[in-house]
Each structure stands twice: as structure tokens, then as C-alpha cells.
Scaffold this active site. Structure first.
Site, PDB file in Angstrom:
ATOM      1  N   LYS A   9     -13.897   1.656  -3.584  1.00 22.83           N
ATOM      2  CA  LYS A   9     -14.959   2.081  -2.662  1.00 22.83           C
ATOM      3  C   LYS A   9     -15.999   2.901  -3.404  1.00 22.83           C
ATOM      4  O   LYS A   9     -17.200   2.690  -3.246  1.00 22.83           O
ATOM      5  CB  LYS A   9     -14.375   2.916  -1.514  1.00 22.83           C
ATOM      6  N   HIS A  39       5.850 -26.683  -2.949  1.00 24.73           N
ATOM      7  CA  HIS A  39       5.088 -27.707  -3.674  1.00 24.73           C
ATOM      8  C   HIS A  39       3.916 -27.073  -4.429  1.00 24.73           C
ATOM      9  O   HIS A  39       3.012 -27.769  -4.850  1.00 24.73           O
ATOM     10  CB  HIS A  39       4.601 -28.779  -2.695  1.00 24.73           C
ATOM     11  N   GLU A  54       0.832  -1.201   0.000  1.00 22.41           N
ATOM     12  CA  GLU A  54       0.000   0.000   0.000  1.00 22.41           C
ATOM     13  C   GLU A  54       0.870   1.256   0.000  1.00 22.41           C
ATOM     14  O   GLU A  54       0.418   2.343  -0.343  1.00 22.41           O
ATOM     15  CB  GLU A  54      -0.922  -0.009   1.233  1.00 22.41           C
TER      16      GLU A  54
HETATM   17  O1  PA5 Z   1      -3.157   1.337   6.000  1.00 19.62           O
HETATM   18  C1  PA5 Z   1      -4.243   1.879   5.861  1.00 19.62           C
HETATM   19  O2  PA5 Z   1      -4.424   3.100   6.051  1.00 19.62           O
HETATM   20  C2  PA5 Z   1      -5.468   1.066   5.493  1.00 19.62           C
HETATM   21  O3  PA5 Z   1      -5.143  -0.265   5.209  1.00 19.62           O
HETATM   22  C3  PA5 Z   1      -6.497   1.092   6.619  1.00 19.62           C
HETATM   23  O4  PA5 Z   1      -5.912   0.568   7.775  1.00 19.62           O
HETATM   24  C4  PA5 Z   1      -7.749   0.301   6.252  1.00 19.62           C
HETATM   25  O5  PA5 Z   1      -8.274   0.769   5.048  1.00 19.62           O
HETATM   26  C5  PA5 Z   1      -8.792   0.414   7.354  1.00 19.62           C
HETATM   27  O6  PA5 Z   1      -9.132   1.753   7.565  1.00 19.62           O
HETATM   28  P1  PA5 Z   1      -9.877   2.220   8.877  1.00 19.62           P
HETATM   29  O7  PA5 Z   1      -8.979   1.954  10.034  1.00 19.62           O
HETATM   30  O8  PA5 Z   1     -10.123   3.678   8.672  1.00 19.62           O
HETATM   31  O9  PA5 Z   1     -11.154   1.430   8.980  1.00 19.62           O
END
Ligand code: PA5
Length: 428
Positions: free
Chosen positions: A419, A305, A284
Site C-alpha cells: 500500500k 490435470h 494472512e
Molecule cells: O483480514 C483482514 O484484516 C484484511 O484482509 C482486510 O479484511 C482487508 O484488507 C480489507 O480491509 P477493510 O475491511 O478495512 O477494507
């Protein structure tokens, strides 16, 4: 301390390419230290180690103890950075079978109806002695509005209200931002207990805040030792981050050479979830603007495997990072068998750790000969302190490497796209 050995992978890179990448890594580290890079308002994951908040650790630790004493089941309700870190540490440091504390379950990390329905049914079932299960829910969401988490929490909340009436709010702990978001409104209305996620710490960098620490404490893991392991890594890399600079430079040079996949592989099955945390942290952070090395996770020898064939001989687009534990956790040995009818007596007297180590060394030899650069990241032993150090090691690596790509490591603009499309299709 964590040992990082890039010597095998380094042979795949020319000196001039490596030196170019090394300069970028040096600049990237300066950006992190001086808060001069893009997204520098999100560097709280460093600040919290520079200035540990012992009172908060104490508060989280004692709530963890309280829940351990009272709960049969503890549900971590969150997605992405709001649960992967906790799961990584809990799986790494808990027994594979049985436990002397509450059962730890996860929810809100997908929208699978079968899973949630079966979870709710399981929670409703009384214990063997006929008494209702004592259930605690920790809902974790920085934004307070993530659909997966909010939906699961709605269902869990209804169940707890049905089971415990007015007392339900005692069973719910919320971890969210200081202000704003729908979860904060609910907290105000219902009086739930709350932990705050600092504004300057993003989800995937938040495992050492209450996001990760409360579930980890409930699992019976010593959060102070874990946290101070990370503090020791922070202090040590502030003095000398040579290992990380080399690793980040190498990864950058490999990226430049056109390799597109990094397989984070461990020979210890309890570290598979840690691979999942690293995958999210890097993926990310680096995967933007058409750049990045796609991080994926493998557990060896299991996956030798399955995808082992591809790694050995498929398209040469891969590097590997092995996460290694040096000191054996188990002393389990192979016995000599009368008659040797399974022909395994050549292993008699050897421990599983020794056999697993040979599997790793053999894999290292075969894969590197098959043109796969391999980096080896080793923990001296599997314990709280070393896992804390490893957490900071990968957080800092991510910061340095991603800044070297000239990308902001701390945002995730692409996540919004699915989203938007989903909400449109759902008629929001
Ligand atoms: O690293 C990040 O910012 C994301 O992976 C969030 O943790 C994830 O989208 C969850 O978001 P939130 O904590 O606002 O529900």
C-alpha cells in the site's frame, strides 16, 4: 460435527517431533482461552459465539429478506476479509446455475478497469421488460479507506445517484467500524443504513458478523442455522478440542520438517471459494517473521490435470488438506448405454458421488505414496449447520496453529508495504 483425520499425515512425523509440537498446541489453546497471547484484543470472533446476539441476527435476516424481495442485483463491495467469507458460504450453498433471488455480484476486490466498466454497463442495461434494474450495494470495509473498495464504491455510488436520484441512499448499506474512517463520514452525510463490525474482530475472522451475514442472508441462506452451527462447534471445542490440537500439532511438525506448502483441495467445485477463505485466513495469519506454510487452493479432479503432476512428483515441499463432503448432494447416476460405444458401461448404475469418491480415494493413495502428507477434514453433508461448524473449525485451528509458531495470528503488518509503495507511486 466436522471430522478431522490426520492418520495418513501422522505417519510422516516421528513421535518425539509430534509430541513436542503437541505441547506447543496445548499452550496455544490456553493462550486463546485465557486471552494471554499476542493480539488477544482481537478475540471477538470467539466472544460472539460464546454470547450470540439474536437481535442482531434477526435484524440482518429481515434486511436480507427485504433486499431479496426488492433487488434484481446485489453487489458485495469489499476485499480480503470483507468479502471472501461471504463468497465462500454463498458459493458453497447456492445453486450453480440460476437462483430464486437477486443476482449476487462482487466489486471492490481488485482494480481491474475492464471488470468495473463492464459491471457498470451491465447495471445500466434495463431488464428484459424495459424497466431499470433494481440495484442494492453493500459496501464493506472495516477501515473505511481501502483503496480497491473505496474506488469501486465511488463509481457504484455515482451510478446509483444517476439512476435513483435522492432515493439512492435507500439502495446503499454500509458495513464498517463503529467510529472513524472515511466511510463513517459518508454515512453521516448521506444517511446510509449501517452495520457495525465489532472492534475486536479482524477482517478475516469476520464472516459471522454483518460483514458476511448480510450478503449470505440476501443469497437466501439461513444465517441463524449457519451461525448456530458455529456456536455448536464453539461449545463442543471448549469442552474438547482434541481433533484441532492434533491437527495443529501435526501441521506444526510438518512445518518444522521443512515442508512449505499446504494445498487445500476439494473434490466439490462449490467449495473452491471456501478454499479461498481458508487460504486468506491461514495465509494472512501465519505468514510472518519468515514462518508459515503457504496455503494454496486446488479443485480436484480438475487440477489433477494441471498441478497434479507437481503434487505427485515435483519438489517434495507439500502437504495436502482435503475438504470432503460425506453425504452426496446429487443423486445423478450413469445410465447403461446400448452398444457401449464410449466403453463407459462399467460405470453404469454408479452415482457421480460414488465415482468422485473413488477419484478421491485413488488420489489419496497416489499422493501419499508420492510422499505427500494428507489431512482429511470431512463435513457430514453440505448445509448451513455444517458450514457454520467448518468456519469455526478453521478459525480455531488458525488461532492454535499460529500461536504454536509464536506468531501473532491477528495482525497483518506486511500488507501495508504494497500500500505504501502504491500510494507513493500514485502521488497520495
Ligand atoms: O483480514 C483482514 O484484516 C484484511 O484482509 C482486510 O479484511 C482487508 O484488507 C480489507 O480491509 P477493510 O475491511 O478495512 O477494507
Amino acid at each position: 460435527m466436522i471430522n478431522c483425520d490426520i492418520s495418513i499425515a501422522r505417519k510422516f512425523i516421528q513421535d518425539d517431533e509430534y509430541l513436542k509440537a503437541r505441547k506447543k498446541a496445548d499452550t496455544a489453546l490456553d493462550h486463546l482461552k485465557n486471552k494471554t497471547g499476542p493480539g488477544s484484543e482481537w478475540l471477538g470472533w470467539r466472544d460472539l459465539l460464546a454470547d450470540p446476539n439474536d437481535a442482531e441476527l434477526e435484524k440482518i435476516g429481515s434486511l436480507g429478506e427485504e433486499i431479496r424481495a426488492k433487488a434484481d442485483v446485489f453487489i458485495v463491495c469489499g476485499i480480503g476479509g470483507s468479502y471472501l467469507g461471504a463468497k465462500a458460504v454463498i458459493d458453497a450453498l447456492s445453486p450453480h446455475f440460476g437462483s430464486n433471488g437477486p443476482e449476487i455480484l462482487y466489486a471492490g476486490h481488485h482494480i481491474g478497469g475492464k471488470y468495473l466498466e463492464q459491471l457498470l454497463n451491465y447495471l445500466k442495461q434495463p431488464k428484459e421488460n424495459g424497466e431499470p434494474k433494481r440495484i442494492y450495494v453493500n459496501v464493506i470495509s472495516k477501515s473505511g479507506s481501502t483503496l480497491e473498495t473505496a474506488l469501486a464504491f465511488r463509481m457504484l455510488r455515482e451510478l446509483l445517484e444517476e439512476m435513483y436520484g435522492e432515493g439512492a441512499s435507500e439502495h446503499i448499506i454500509c458495513t464498517t467500524s463503529k467510529e472513524g474512517g472515511l466511510l463513517n463520514k459518508l454515512i453521516e452525510q448521506k444517511g446510509y443504513r449501517k452495520f457495525i463490525i465489532p472492534d475486536n474482530v479482524g477482517g478475516r475472522y469476520s464472516v459471522l458478523t454483518p460483514v458476511g451475514l448480510l450478503p449470505i442472508a440476501v443469497a437466501g441462506i439461513d444465517i441463524r442455522t449457519l451461525f448456530y452451527g458455529a456456536v455448536s462447534a464453539y461449545n463442543s471445542y471448549e469442552e474438547n478440542a482434541e481433533d484441532l490440537l492434533e491437527y495443529a500439532a501435526l501441521r506444526n511438525a510438518i512445518h518444522e520438517s521443512g515442508k512449505t506448502i499446504d494445498v487445500f483441495a476439494t473434490f466439490e467445485p462449490e467449495l473452491t471459494s471456501l478454499g479461498g477463505w481458508i487460504q486468506q485466513l491461514l495465509g494472512e495469519s501465519e505468514g510472518k517473521e519468515g514462518k508459515g506454510i503457504f496455503p494454496t487452493v486446488a479443485t480436484f479432479s480438475t487440477d489433477l490435470h494441471s498441478i497434479g503432476q507437481f503434487i505427485q512428483q515435483g519438489k517434495r515441499s507439500l502437504m495436502e488438506t482435503f475438504i470432503i463432503v460425506e453425504k452426496p448432494f446429487s443423486k445423478l447416476q450413469v445410465n447403461k448405454l446400448e452398444g457401449n460405444d464410449d466403453e463407459l458401461n462399467y460405470l453404469a448404475g454408479k452415482s457421480f458421488h460414488e465415482i468422485n469418491t473413488k477419484a478421491r480415494e485413488g488420489t489419496t493413495e497416489a499422493h501419499s505414496e508420492g510422499d505427500v502428507p494428507i489431512v482429511r477434514v470431512s463435513l457430514p453433508a453440505l448445509n448451513e449447520e455444517n458450514i457454520g461448524q467448518l468456519i469455526y473449525f478453521f478459525e480455531l485451528l488458525t488461532g492454535i496453529f499460529v500461536y504454536s509458531l509464536e506468531v501473532n495470528p491477528f495482525n497483518q503488518p506486511g500488507v501495508e508495504d504494497y500500500k505504501k509503495a502504491m500510494y507513493r507511486l500514485l502521488g497520495k
